[in-house]
Structures are given as structure tokens and as C-alpha cells.
Write a protein that holds these residues in place. Structure first.
Motif: not given
Lengths: 370, 389
Positions: B7-13
Motif C-alpha cells: 500500500x505504501x510503496x508505488x507498485x509496478x502495476x
């Protein structure tokens, strides 16, 4: 519901005056569409077409063609076309159907249901052999061969003597031992107590105990992917054993990649393995391969014709061998595309592979058994 | 607790691109669902060409079975038959024997219905005791699809059935032909000549381009690659209706013409292939129920091996000869459970126990085992197939 149109149960009637084409059609089918509500779709089946497809034989003999066959001839045909699955004496090999034996076992645990012990009508045997056998080459037998095979199956079940000749004339005289062994579905009466207005909801039993567990048998296929993935499902000892047993098979593709087989297209050979299933009822490959209905096929690619010493080949193929014929890819392809066209009188009953890709694939697969 | 990096980190997707349209012009399930597949039991048959596999019912929900994982049963392999090469013949005791092409069939008024197709041998391996450890294997010889097709009675009327006609004999175009006799009354009632399932063409393994749909009756009669319907005075007594698909009783006599599939149900989750992984607290117990006699009217669930029963919730009212999904929402705190489900249908039929069936039929019937199934769920949430007293 007034807003929903019902399913039409007859052809709609057009206003013929309004449509010139329809008038032509209507006049051509005057006794049909216009008067009786038929749709006029389809065409009459020709007598030759009905004869080609309407092959079924009923218990009273309706549908049996003229012909005859005896036990001894039946044995020969049976050994050629049927024995690779059903055994020389119709006793069945492995998991393939047993056609003989089992007399008096129907009320035992695991009854043995064969033509002799179970089948109520001889017509069923004739009909099934005629339309669906040999497995992989259905509808290649002549009526006389079917009579002969049927006679041999009766003989294997001790229902006739070895000089017996079966024909359409005496067909209904054969008595099938279990002809009276069937009753019509009687569930509505014998299981009437399953129709219970008020099923039990509380205190339905005094106690409950586990009597049997499927895991004790250990016959469920092991899904390796699921075993790895599932954290809550630790592999039981049995599963571990089976997974371990499966490992060498997984390692095989690597072994095949060794230099010796560098010229083999592995992907194509894998396709060919699937195609080979069509051949495997009669032909074997691999370390344990034996001659069955057909010769074993190890080393066939590049070999001279009729290459297996202890197999009883037909005269044609032996003549071709003596003329120096070799199973190169060209000859193999031609044979597999049209066995009887390539080799007149071949004993192989297989009709041939229709697709060039399948032929190329199965040859590639055979190359993996040098 | 630490914040969730998902949730806290921007995920690749959430930052880059996904697939363009047309990446898969006809889509397959996403790779993470690759275990939701048909499976077979190799020791059951000599050869996969004449064999059966099983629908992964433990991993499905709702009622419609996707064609790609709906069980297959062939007697001589799944053949490739082009629409252009397809012919259907009506012959026998008719005024005019007829031949239809595929295109002809699409010109008749058509219907659509959802029906289950269950092999008569479904659960057949369980007669003698708990044997296969998974709902897929014990109950997976079933699928449920929405069919589009022409009523067989329409085609029979086109040919004109003569008054002596009492049966139809139906057969397929494959080498097995798999012929079966069906009483004319049923043929004129609800039998469909179907060419679409779940909105699209039938799959090869289900009889492309045309199969017979015989609602509520055993799957063997649903002839695939349907090529001929013959009106006859008598049953043909083919291999599939004499040596197979007859039910041997304890005294050695056998029932024949046992066409109807009685009411049946099974809990699909939790089950051996679908254990409880989420720990204690709310638990959804779900399963499916069906009856060849008509609509399912109710399903009861027991968590104590059949001592106490409670009504489950039907996801939708039952419809005739179609699967009904049921849910039982409960709370689980690690108790041992002996899970069972019991179906009831509109005729008042109540799904029997295995003991009740054995009392009438013995152990050798093979077919038509519609007994109540038991899963033992242990405190770890693992489930196993058991037989209880």
C-alpha cells in the motif's frame, strides 16, 4: 406474459402473394411447407446415405447384414486386430476390457462383467465390433470378419464349440447366459423412502465415527504444483514417495538434450509423442518394447523394411525389403499418410494420418528411439 | 504493525503499463489460476483416448462451468469435425428421411437453457468407501452450461414421425458412435440439438459443432458430434446401454434404463483441495446441488457428520435440471468438523446417505451414486474425504 412471444412450433406462413420467390418455393413444396407448417429446411436423405450410416443392429436382429464367420477364422482375425488389447483369449490385457470369463460372479464383490457373464444380447457384440472396432481403425472390418470375431468371442466364453459358424441365419439361436439378468429402473418403488416430506434436522444419529479415510488408500493423483504451493498441506509420506518417484521423469528432457540427440527437434518430438498414442495400441517403443499386434518400432527410422527379426510380417513388406527398401523419412511419410495405398495388402489396419504436421512429428518422435 | 508496503510503496502495476488490447485475442485465465484445470485419474482407464477427466469444482463458484475446464469423456477421442463437414440425418420411422447441414440447424427457431450434464459414474469410485481425496475427483464429472439449440422435436416434426415410432436412437460421428436409445416421449419433450454453450461454439471436447442435450439424464446420452437420429420401434440395446451404464445390484441382477440423475449435492469449499487457510473467524462454506428430477428447493448443511442439520442459503432459486449454488456462512474457531450437504428437490426427493443406497443397491452399482459426501476438517483447516458411521 402477454409481452413475450411464444416459441414458434411451426413454420411461419408468409403471404405468398407478396413474395414472388416464395411462390416458386411454395409451389415446389406444395405438399410440404404451405400445408403442414413444416419449415422446408434440409433435404431428403438418399437411400445410399441412409444405408451408409444406419448400421445399428437391434436385439431382434434388425439391421444384421448377410454373412457368416467361424470360430477358427475368428481366432485369426481376433489375434490380428483385437488381441493387443483384449488378449489372445479375450481375457483382456491390463486395464483393457475383458471379453471372456466371469461366469457366475455378478453377485460377488467386484463382479467380472464380460460378453459371456453379462451382455444380454449378442446383437450388441456384433453391432459394437462392426461400428467401433478395431480401436483406432473402426469400420474397417467386413461383415464376415465381424461374424467370425463374434463367433470367437462366444467360443472364448465356452458358449459355442470350436466348429461353430455364426451367420445372420442362426444369429438369434445363440443363448446369452445373462439375458434375463436385467430389470427396468425401479428406483421409484425400491427407493421410495428417499422421498421424505420432512427430513431429519436434529438428533438424527446417536454418534458419529470416521470409518474410512481416502488418505489411507493413497490412490488420489498427486498434484505436485499444489503440494508445493500449499503451506497448510504438508506432504504425507505417500505423497513424498510419489513425488520422488516422479522426479526422474522430470529430469528426462535434460538428458535428451545431450549431444547424441542434438539433431532431434525436441518440441516436434513431443508433439509426435501425442500423435503416437494413435499407434500405441499396436506398436511399442522404448527399453521394454515388445512386438504386439504390430512390430516394436525402436530404430525403425533409417532401418530396412521389416526390420524386426522375430515379427511375423506380411509378404508385401518382405518383398519390398528384399528389393532394398529403407524406412527413410520419405517412405515413412508416404506410408503413414496412406498405409494401404503405399503398401498394398499391409496388415496394418490403421487408416493413416491426415496431417503432414502429425506425420513429421511422429517420425521425429520415433527418431528419439534409435 | 508495520505499514503494508503493497500500500505504501508505488507498485509496478500502478506506475507502468499493462498489456495492450489484443495481447491475447482469445483470452486464457491469468497465470496465477493455472491450477484450476481438468485432471484425470490415470489408473481408472487403460488409455486417455477412451477416458474421463474431472472439472475443478473445488476452485469454481457460481453455477456456470467455463467450457475450458468442464470435464471431458470420450470413447474414441475428441474428433475434429468442421461445420462444413457436418451432417445430421433423421431416419427410420419417419415420413421423409432428412439430412441437415450445420447452417440448416441455425435456421430453425432455437431455445436456450441452462442444464447440468453429469456422468452416471460421477462418485462411482466411492461405493466401497472413501477413495479419492478431493471434490474434483469425487464429484467433478459434472458441468453446467447455458445451451443454445433447436428442440429435437422440431427436427423430428420436420421429418414426420410415424405412429409406430416409440424410441429414437442417437449416435455420434466419432469412431465410438456412442449410440443410445431414448424414449420418444423424452425426445419430444425437452431434448435439444445444441450448437452453442455459454454463448460460444461448443469446444471440440464437448462435441463441436453439435451435441445432444438430454436434460436431467445421464451424461452418456448427451451424444457429441451428433450425426444421426433414428426413429425405431425398440431400444437398440447398444454397448453403452447394456454392458455399460447398467447398475448391478447385490443379488447380481442389474437395473437398466436408469436414465434420471437423482438429487445430489457436494460442498466444494472447504474440501481436500480447498482447505481453510485464513485462520479462525468468519468462514464461507459453499457447494452446489442439482437434480435431474427438477429444481432444487433446498440444501441442508451439517457440521457434525449428520447429527444436526441447518438450511443453507441458495444463491438463486433452483431451476429445473440445473446447478444451484448454496452458501452457509458460519464462524470457525478450529473445531473438528464433519461437513455434509443434503439436497432436496421439487418432487420431495431427499439426497440419501451412502448407507441408504447400499441397503438397496449393494456395493457394485458403479453408476448413480448420489450419496451424501463427508469432508473431515481438522483444527489446521485441512480437509479429507472420509466415510462416517
Amino acid at each position: 406474459d402477454r409481452n413475450i412471444a411464444p416459441m414458434p412450433d411451426a413454420a411461419p406462413r408468409m403471404n405468398a402473394e407478396a413474395d414472388f420467390d416464395f411462390r416458386l418455393i411454395a409451389s415446389a413444396q406444395a405438399s410440404n411447407a404451405a400445408a403442414d407448417g413444416k419449415f422446408g429446411i434440409g433435404r431428403p436423405a438418399l437411400p445410399e446415405e441412409v444405408a451408409a450410416w444406419d448400421l445399428d443392429v437391434a436385439p431382434d436382429g434388425t439391421g444384421l447384414p448377410e454373412g457368416s464367420g467361424d470360430v477358427l477364422n475368428g481366432e485369426e482375425v481376433f489375434v490380428d486386430y483385437c488381441a493387443s488389447c483384449h488378449g489372445d483369449f479375450a481375457e483382456g490385457l491390463g486395464n483393457w476390457p475383458k471379453l471372456a470369463g466371469g461366469d457366475g460372479t455378478l453377485d460377488h464383490d467386484d463382479p467380472l462383467k464380460t460378453v459371456g457373464s453379462y451382455w444380454p444380447y449378442l446383437s450388441t457384440v456384433w453391432d459394437y465390433v462392426n461400428r467401433s472396432m478395431p480401436y483406432g481403425a473402426a469400420q474397417t472390418l467386413t461383415p464376415d470378419e465381424v461374424y467370425a470375431i463374434t463367433a470367437y468371442i462366444l467360443y472364448s466364453n465356452y458358449l459355442v464349440d470350436d466348429d461353430f459358424v455364426l451367420s445372420n441365419e442362426n444369429f438369434l439361436e445363440v443363448e446369452m447366459p445373462n439375458a434375463d439378468g436385467f430389470i427396468l429402473d425401479d428406483r421409484e418403488e425400491s427407493e421410495a423412502h428417499f422421498w421424505t416430506a420432512e427430513p431429519c434436522m436434529e438428533n438424527c444419529k446417536d454418534s458419529v465415527e470416521i470409518m474410512l479415510r481416502a488418505t489411507d488408500l493413497g490412490v488420489t493423483p498427486v498434484d505436485e504444483a499444489a503440494v508445493e504451493e500449499s503451506a497448510v498441506e504438508p506432504a504425507t509420506d505417500e505423497e513424498t514417495t510419489q513425488v520422488a518417484a516422479a522426479t526422474p521423469a522430470e529430469a528426462e528432457p535434460e538428458a535428451e538434450a545431450e549431444p547424441a540427440s542434438a539433431s532431434i527437434d525436441t518440441a516436434l518430438a513431443e508433439e509426435g509423442e501425442k500423435v503416437f498414442r494413435k499407434c500405441s495400441a499396436c506398436h511399442q517403443v522404448g527399453d521394454d518394447a515388445k512386438n504386439r499386434t504390430g512390430p516394436l518400432l525402436n530404430g525403425v527410422v533409417g532401418a530396412q523394411f521389416a526390420h524386426v527379426e522375430d515379427f511375423r510380417y506380411g509378404k508385401t513388406i518382405e518383398d519390398m525389403r528384399d528389393n532394398g527398401m529403407v524406412w527413410d523419412e520419405e517412405n515413412l511419410s508416404a506410408f503413414l499418410a496412406d498405409p494401404r495405398g503405399f503398401m498394398k495388402g499391409t496388415k496394418m489396419s490403421f487408416a493413416g494420418l491426415r496431417k503432414d504436421e502429425e506425420i513429421a512429428a511422429v517420425i521425429e518422435y520415433l527418431k528419439t528411439y534409435p | 504493525a508495520d505499514p503494508d508496503p503493497l500500500i505504501t510503496e508505488v507498485q509496478p502495476w500502478a506506475s507502468g503499463w499493462g498489456d495492450a488490447v489484443d495481447a491475447t485475442p482469445y483470452g486464457m485465465p491469468i497465470e496465477f489460476e493455472s491450477d484450476v484445470i481438468r485432471r484425470n485419474v490415470e489408473w481408472l482407464t487403460a488409455d486417455t483416448i477412451s477416458s474421463i477427466n474431472f472439472t475443478p469444482i473445488h476452485a469454481l463458484d457460481g453455477t456456470i462451468t467455463p467450457q475450458g475446464c468442464a470435464f471431458e469423456r470420450h470413447h474414441s477421442g475428441a474428433i475434429e469435425l468442421r461445420k462444413q463437414d457436418y451432417r445430421l440425418m433423421i431416419n427410420g420411422l419417419v415420413d421423409t428421411p432428412l439430412v441437415f447441414t450445420y447452417e440448416d440447424l441455425e435456421r430453425f427457431p432455437r431455445e436456450q437453457h441452462v442444464y447440468f450434464c453429469e456422468c452416471a459414474a460421477n462418485t462411482g469410485m466411492e461405493w466401497a468407501g472413501a477413495q479419492l481425496n478431493g471434490a474434483q475427483y469425487t464429484h467433478g464429472m459434472i458441468h453446467n452450461m447455458e445451451y443454445t439449440g433447436v428442440p429435437l422435436r422440431t427436427l423430428l416434426a420436420e421429418a414426420g414421425v410415424q405412429t409406430e415410432g416409440k424410441w429414437v436412437y442417437v449416435e455420434g460421428a466419432d469412431a465410438s458412435s456412442n449410440g443410445r436409445s431414448i424414449p420418444l416421449e423424452k425426445a419430444l419433450d425437452d431434448v435439444l440439438v445444441a450448437f452453442k454453450a455459454n454463448g460460444e461454439a461448443l469446444r471440440k471436447e464437448h462435441g463441436y459443432p453439435v451435441r445432444l442435450v438430454v436434460p436431467g439424464w445421464e451424461g452418456n446420452m448427451w451424444v457429441k458430434w451428433l450425426r444421426r437420429v433414428e426413429v425405431t420401434t425398440q431400444a437398440i440395446e447398444s454397448r453403452e446401454e447394456t454392458s455399460k451404464y447398467t447398475d448391478t445390484l447385490a443379488d447380481g441382477t442389474s437395473r437398466k434404463w436408469t436414465w434420471v440423475m437423482d438429487a445430489k449435492s457436494v460442498i466444494t469449499s472447504p474440501s481436500p483441495q480447498a482447505p481453510i487457510k485464513h485462520g479462525h473467524g468468519p468462514l464461507v462454506i459453499t457447494g452446489m446441488a442439482w437434480s435431474g428430477r427438477g429444481a432444487i428447493t433446498g440444501v441442508d448443511v451439517s457440521m457434525d457428520g449428520g447429527v444436526t442439520w441447518q438450511p443453507a442459503r441458495l444463491a438463486a432459486p433452483g431451476t429445473k435440471m440445473a446447478l444451484t449454488r448454496f452458501y452457509f456462512d458460519t464462524e470457525w474457531n478450529g473445531e473438528d468438523m464433519l461437513l455434509q450437504s443434503r439436497a432436496r428437490d421439487e418432487t420431495g426427493y431427499v439426497q440419501p446417505t451412502k448407507a441408504q443406497l447400499r441397503e438397496v443397491r449393494g456395493l457394485n452399482s458403479i453408476y448413480h451414486n448420489n450419496c451424501i459426501q463427508t469432508w473431515h476438517v481438522n483444527p489446521n483447516g485441512e480437509a479429507e474425504n472420509v466415510e462416517v458411521s
